[in-house]
Design a protein around this motif. Structure first.
Motif, PDB file in Angstrom:
ATOM      1  N   VAL A  77      -0.297   2.473  -0.690  1.00 51.48           N
ATOM      2  CA  VAL A  77      -1.004   1.453   0.080  1.00 51.48           C
ATOM      3  C   VAL A  77      -0.488   0.057  -0.266  1.00 51.48           C
ATOM      4  CG1 VAL A  77      -3.270   0.347   0.322  1.00 51.48           C
ATOM      5  CG2 VAL A  77      -3.072   2.815   0.513  1.00 51.48           C
ATOM      6  N   GLU A  78      -0.204  -0.161  -1.539  1.00 50.55           N
ATOM      7  CA  GLU A  78       0.269  -1.486  -1.972  1.00 50.55           C
ATOM      8  C   GLU A  78       1.612  -1.830  -1.324  1.00 50.55           C
ATOM      9  OE1 GLU A  78      -1.279  -3.919  -3.393  1.00 50.55           O
ATOM     10  OE2 GLU A  78      -2.996  -2.568  -3.313  1.00 50.55           O
ATOM     11  N   ALA A  79       2.446  -0.807  -1.139  1.00 50.83           N
ATOM     12  CA  ALA A  79       3.741  -1.052  -0.491  1.00 50.83           C
ATOM     13  C   ALA A  79       3.546  -1.345   0.985  1.00 50.83           C
ATOM     14  CB  ALA A  79       4.648   0.160  -0.688  1.00 50.83           C
ATOM     15  N   ARG A  80       2.637  -0.604   1.598  1.00 56.25           N
ATOM     16  CA  ARG A  80       2.451  -0.782   3.047  1.00 56.25           C
ATOM     17  C   ARG A  80       1.727  -2.076   3.394  1.00 56.25           C
ATOM     18  NH1 ARG A  80      -0.055   3.617   6.052  1.00 56.25           N
ATOM     19  NH2 ARG A  80      -0.036   5.045   4.310  1.00 56.25           N
ATOM     20  N   ARG A  81       1.059  -2.657   2.404  1.00 55.19           N
ATOM     21  CA  ARG A  81       0.417  -3.949   2.608  1.00 55.19           C
ATOM     22  C   ARG A  81       1.459  -5.023   2.942  1.00 55.19           C
ATOM     23  NH1 ARG A  81      -4.652  -4.561   1.187  1.00 55.19           N
ATOM     24  NH2 ARG A  81      -4.670  -2.917  -0.363  1.00 55.19           N
ATOM     25  N   ARG A  82       2.710  -4.778   2.524  1.00 53.59           N
ATOM     26  CA  ARG A  82       3.766  -5.778   2.704  1.00 53.59           C
ATOM     27  C   ARG A  82       4.626  -5.499   3.938  1.00 53.59           C
ATOM     28  NH1 ARG A  82       6.053  -5.366  -3.357  1.00 53.59           N
ATOM     29  NH2 ARG A  82       7.417  -7.073  -2.764  1.00 53.59           N
ATOM     30  N   LEU A 108      -8.727  -4.215   8.279  1.00 54.22           N
ATOM     31  CA  LEU A 108      -8.026  -3.030   7.771  1.00 54.22           C
ATOM     32  C   LEU A 108      -6.897  -3.422   6.821  1.00 54.22           C
ATOM     33  CD1 LEU A 108      -7.727  -0.720  10.923  1.00 54.22           C
ATOM     34  CD2 LEU A 108      -9.406  -0.650   9.088  1.00 54.22           C
ATOM     35  N   SER A 109      -6.364  -4.613   7.020  1.00 46.64           N
ATOM     36  CA  SER A 109      -5.278  -5.077   6.143  1.00 46.64           C
ATOM     37  C   SER A 109      -5.811  -5.757   4.895  1.00 46.64           C
ATOM     38  CB  SER A 109      -4.367  -6.039   6.907  1.00 46.64           C
ATOM     39  OG  SER A 109      -3.839  -5.389   8.036  1.00 46.64           O
ATOM     40  N   ALA A 156      -0.468  -9.714   8.639  1.00 48.12           N
ATOM     41  CA  ALA A 156      -0.641  -9.832   7.179  1.00 48.12           C
ATOM     42  C   ALA A 156       0.578 -10.491   6.519  1.00 48.12           C
ATOM     43  CB  ALA A 156      -0.916  -8.462   6.585  1.00 48.12           C
ATOM     44  N   GLU A 157       1.279 -11.320   7.280  1.00 52.56           N
ATOM     45  CA  GLU A 157       2.479 -12.019   6.777  1.00 52.56           C
ATOM     46  C   GLU A 157       3.403 -11.037   6.044  1.00 52.56           C
ATOM     47  OE1 GLU A 157       1.987 -16.100   5.331  1.00 52.56           O
ATOM     48  OE2 GLU A 157      -0.166 -15.742   5.512  1.00 52.56           O
ATOM     49  N   PRO A 158       3.918 -10.059   6.776  1.00 56.63           N
ATOM     50  CA  PRO A 158       4.695  -9.003   6.117  1.00 56.63           C
ATOM     51  C   PRO A 158       6.046  -9.502   5.602  1.00 56.63           C
ATOM     52  CG  PRO A 158       4.828  -8.759   8.485  1.00 56.63           C
ATOM     53  CD  PRO A 158       3.842  -9.853   8.232  1.00 56.63           C
ATOM     54  N   GLU A 159       6.478  -8.895   4.504  1.00 58.20           N
ATOM     55  CA  GLU A 159       7.821  -9.193   4.007  1.00 58.20           C
ATOM     56  C   GLU A 159       8.850  -8.346   4.746  1.00 58.20           C
ATOM     57  OE1 GLU A 159       7.978  -9.055  -0.403  1.00 58.20           O
ATOM     58  OE2 GLU A 159       5.806  -9.072  -0.216  1.00 58.20           O
ATOM     59  N   LEU A 160       8.409  -7.184   5.210  1.00 60.25           N
ATOM     60  CA  LEU A 160       9.281  -6.304   5.998  1.00 60.25           C
ATOM     61  C   LEU A 160       8.604  -6.040   7.337  1.00 60.25           C
ATOM     62  CD1 LEU A 160      11.626  -4.280   6.480  1.00 60.25           C
ATOM     63  CD2 LEU A 160      10.266  -2.572   5.263  1.00 60.25           C
ATOM     64  N   LEU A 161       9.328  -6.337   8.397  1.00 60.93           N
ATOM     65  CA  LEU A 161       8.795  -6.150   9.742  1.00 60.93           C
ATOM     66  C   LEU A 161       9.581  -5.022  10.407  1.00 60.93           C
ATOM     67  CD1 LEU A 161       6.834  -7.366  11.837  1.00 60.93           C
ATOM     68  CD2 LEU A 161       8.641  -8.944  12.486  1.00 60.93           C
TER      69      LEU A 161
END
Lengths: 311, 259
Positions: A77-82, A108-109, A156-161
C-alpha cells in the motif's frame, strides 16, 4: 539511475473460455522505469500493454514474475500511495459530480479534507473542468471524462504516473492540452509510464520507450539512441542541384519530405557521395546520422513476429 | 478504517440515487398500508394479522434489497470498470469488500427503520397500541438479511448477479427447512446413503435461519414464547459468525481474482 518501477520475468495467461485454450498475454516481460523519465510503452493490439499495466497496479495477478514499485513489492500500500493511474477509458459513477468523485478518491488515497479540497480545485483547473466541477457526470462527453480521469490520477501528487491511452477520446485540441500537461509533469520531475498507440504522441512526450510484442520486450532504451540509424547518414542540400545524381555511390538514395530533398548514404560511402555532390555544384546544408521516425522503428521491430497460443 | 468507511458510504450514496431502492421500499410500505383492507378474521386477531403480514412483507423487502445489492455490486463495478480507479488506490481489496458489505447492511438498516416507524404508526393509529416489541422482529430480519447478503456477495465474486440471486434463494430455502426436512432426510434409514450423507452435511454446515424468524411470536405479542435479550444475543452471534465466515471467504477469493 534509480528505477521506480521494475518488472521482472512477468508471465500471464488468460483462458478465453472455460476449458478453452490459454492465451499467453505476457511471456517473461522485464523492464525498468528510471526515476524522472517519461517512458512510452508501445506495442500492437494484443501485445500485452494493458495486462502489463494491470499487473503493475495489482488489478491482475501475474502467473509468475515480480513487480517492484519504489523498491517495494508492487502490492504494498505504501508503494501504491506514490502512484497515480489512469486506466484506458476511465469509467466513473456518473451520478457523482467531478468534485464529489475526487473527494471520494481523496479519502481512499488517505488525503485530509482540507488538503484534498485545495488539490481538487487546482486539478480541476489544470484539466479545464472547473466550470463543470459541480455538474453530475452523466451528460459528460468521453473527452470530459478523460480529463477527470487525468485529474484523479494526479490527485495524490504521484511520483509515478501510469497512463493507459491517455489521449483516447480526446479531440485534437484536447490531445494537445494532454501532451502539454504530461510534458510539464515530466519536466517537473514526475516519472511517467505511458501506453499509447499514438506514436507521434510518444515521440513528442517520451524520452524512453519499451516496445513489447506477444508479451515480450522487443526493444527498449532512450528514444534518441534507438532511432539513430547507426550505419547511415543523411545529406541535406541547401538548394536543389539538377546534376547532383550523377557519380553517386551505389548505397545512395534520394528522399524528399517537408524538410527538403535528402540523400541517404552508408557511412562508408559518405566521403564519395559528398565529393560527387560538391563536384556537381550542389550546396550542402547539413550532414547528420540518419534518424528513423518512431513509426519506422516500430514497424521494423514488430514486423517479424507472429501470434502465440498455448494449449 | 477510513477506506472501509469510504466504501460503505459510497454504497449508501449509490443506493440513494437508485430508483430500485425507493421502488422496493415504497412497494413494501404500500402493501403494508393495504393490509387493514384484507378481509379480516375475527376482530380479536386483527392486530395480530396486521403485525404478522407487515413483518412478512418487511422480511421480503429486506431480503430482496440485501440479496439484490450484494449480488450486483461487484459484477456491476467490474462491468462498468469503476473498480480500476478504485482498487488502483492505496487500499486493500478486503477493505473494499468489507466496506461494500457494511454499506449494503446500512442501506438495509435504513429501509428496516423506515418500515418499523411506518408499522408502529400504522398499528398505533389503527388499534391505539404501541408495540416496541416489533423492533425485535425487525432486528432478527436484519440479522437474517446479513447472512443472506454475505452469501450472495461471496457468490458474486465469480458469478453473474442472476445466478447469485438464485443461489441466495436456494440457500434461504435450505436454511429454513434444515430443522425439519434435512433432519428427517438425514435420519431416515430408508433413504439412499448418498442422500443421507448430503442431507447430514448440509444440516451441520448451514445456519438455522428458521430460528431467526420470530415474526409470528412477535405478531402474537410473545404470548407463547418470550424473546428475551439472551435469545437476541445468541441469534446475533450466530448471524455474525456465519456472515464473518462468508465475508472472509469472499474477501479471500476477491483478493485472488483478476479484474
Amino acid at each position: 539511475m534509480e528505477a521506480v518501477l521494475s518488472v521482472e520475468e512477468l508471465h500471464k495467461a488468460y483462458r478465453t473460455r472455460l476449458g478453452g485454450p490459454r492465451r499467453q498475454a505476457l511471456s517473461g516481460l522485464s523492464f525498468t522505469v528510471p526515476r524522472n523519465s517519461v517512458v512510452g510503452l508501445l506495442g500492437p493490439n494484443g501485445a500485452g500493454k494493458t495486462t502489463t499495466l494491470k499487473c503493475v497496479m495489482g488489478l491482475v495477478r501475474p502467473d509468475a514474475g515480480k513487480v517492484s514499485l519504489f523498491g517495494r513489492d508492487g502490492d504494498a500500500v505504501e508503494a501504491r500511495r506514490r502512484v497515480g493511474f489512469l486506466p484506458e477509458q476511465p469509467y466513473f459513477d456518473l451520478y457523482l459530480t467531478p468534485r464529489k468523485l475526487l473527494h471520494y478518491y481523496g479519502r481512499l488515497s488517505g488525503m485530509g479534507a482540507s488538503s484534498a479540497r485545495s488539490r481538487i480545485s487546482y486539478l480541476l483547473n489544470l484539466v479545464g473542468m472547473e466550470d463543470d466541477a459541480d455538474l453530475t457526470m452523466d451528460k459528460f462527453s468521453k473527452g470530459m471524462l478523460q480529463r477527470i480521469g487525468l485529474a484523479q490520477a494526479l490527485l495524490a501528487e504521484p511520483e509515478l504516473l501510469i497512463l493507459d491511452e491517455p489521449s483516447s477520446g480526446l479531440d485534437p485540441l484536447g490531445k494537445l492540452e494532454m501532451r502539454d500537461v504530461l510534458k510539464s509533469l515530466g519536466t517537473g520531475g514526475t516519472t511517467i509510464l505511458l501506453s499509447s498507440h499514438q506514436l507521434s504522441e510518444i515521440e513528442e512526450i517520451c524520452d524512453r520507450v519499451i516496445i513489447i510484442h506477444r508479451g515480450r520486450e522487443v526493444a527498449s532504451g532512450r528514444l534518441d539512441e534507438l532511432l539513430e540509424e547507426k550505419g547511415d547518414c543523411e545529406v541535406l542540400l541547401a538548394e536543389p542541384a539538377p546534376g547532383a545524381t550523377s557519380g553517386l555511390p551505389s548505397s545512395a538514395s534520394w528522399a524528399e519530405d517537408s524538410g527538403g530533398k535528402r540523400l541517404t548514404v552508408s557511412r562508408e560511402e559518405l566521403s564519395a557521395a559528398l565529393t560527387a555532390l560538391i563536384e556537381s555544384g550542389a550546396s550542402i546544408a547539413e550532414v547528420r546520422s540518419r534518424r528513423l521516425s518512431l513509426e519506422e522503428f516500430f514497424v521494423r521491430r514488430i514486423g517479424k513476429t507472429g501470434w502465440e497460443v498455448e494449449e | 478504517m477510513t477506506a472501509v468507511a469510504a466504501f460503505a458510504w459510497s454504497v449508501l450514496q449509490d443506493a440513494l440515487h437508485r430508483k430500485v431502492f425507493y421502488a422496493i421500499l415504497a412497494f413494501s410500505l404500500l402493501l403494508m398500508l393495504l393490509i387493514p383492507m384484507l378481509p379480516s378474521a375475527s376482530v380479536g386477531v386483527q392486530v395480530d394479522l396486521l403485525r404478522e403480514a407487515a413483518l412478512g412483507l418487511t422480511s421480503i423487502m429486506a431480503f430482496l434489497l440485501a440479496v439484490i445489492m450484494a449480488s450486483t455490486i461487484i459484477p456491476g463495478e467490474l462491468g462498468r470498470r469503476t473498480l480500476y480507479n478504485t482498487l488502483s488506490r492505496p487500499v486493500r481489496r478486503w477493505q473494499y469488500y468489507l466496506g461494500k458489505f457494511i454499506g449494503i447492511m446500512a442501506v438495509v438498516a435504513i429501509a428496516l427503520l423506515v418500515s418499523l416507524v411506518v408499522l408502529l404508526i400504522l398499528v398505533g393509529a389503527k388499534f391505539g397500541t404501541f408495540n416496541p416489541g416489533l423492533a425485535k422482529a425487525i432486528f432478527t430480519i436484519f440479522l437474517e438479511a446479513m447472512v443472506l447478503a454475505s452469501v450472495a456477495m461471496l457468490a458474486s465474486v465469480y458469478l453473474s448477479p442472476l445466478v447469485c440471486i438464485l443461489l441466495a434463494g436456494l440457500f434461504y430455502v435450505a436454511c429454513h427447512v434444515k430443522g425439519d426436512f434435512l433432519y428427517r432426510a438425514m435420519t431416515d434409514s430408508t433413504n439412499h446413503a448418498l442422500l443421507r450423507g448430503l442431507s447430514g452435511f448440509l444440516y451441520y454446515i448451514l445456519p438455522n435461519l428458521e430460528r431467526m424468524n420470530i415474526n409470528e411470536t412477535i405478531a402474537h405479542s410473545e404470548r407463547v414464547f418470550r424473546v428475551g435479550a439472551g435469545e437476541l444475543v445468541l441469534l446475533s452471534a450466530i448471524a455474525l459468525v456465519f456472515s464473518a465466515i462468508f465475508i472472509a471467504l469472499g474477501a479471500y477469493l476477491f483478493e485472488r481474482r483478476d479484474l
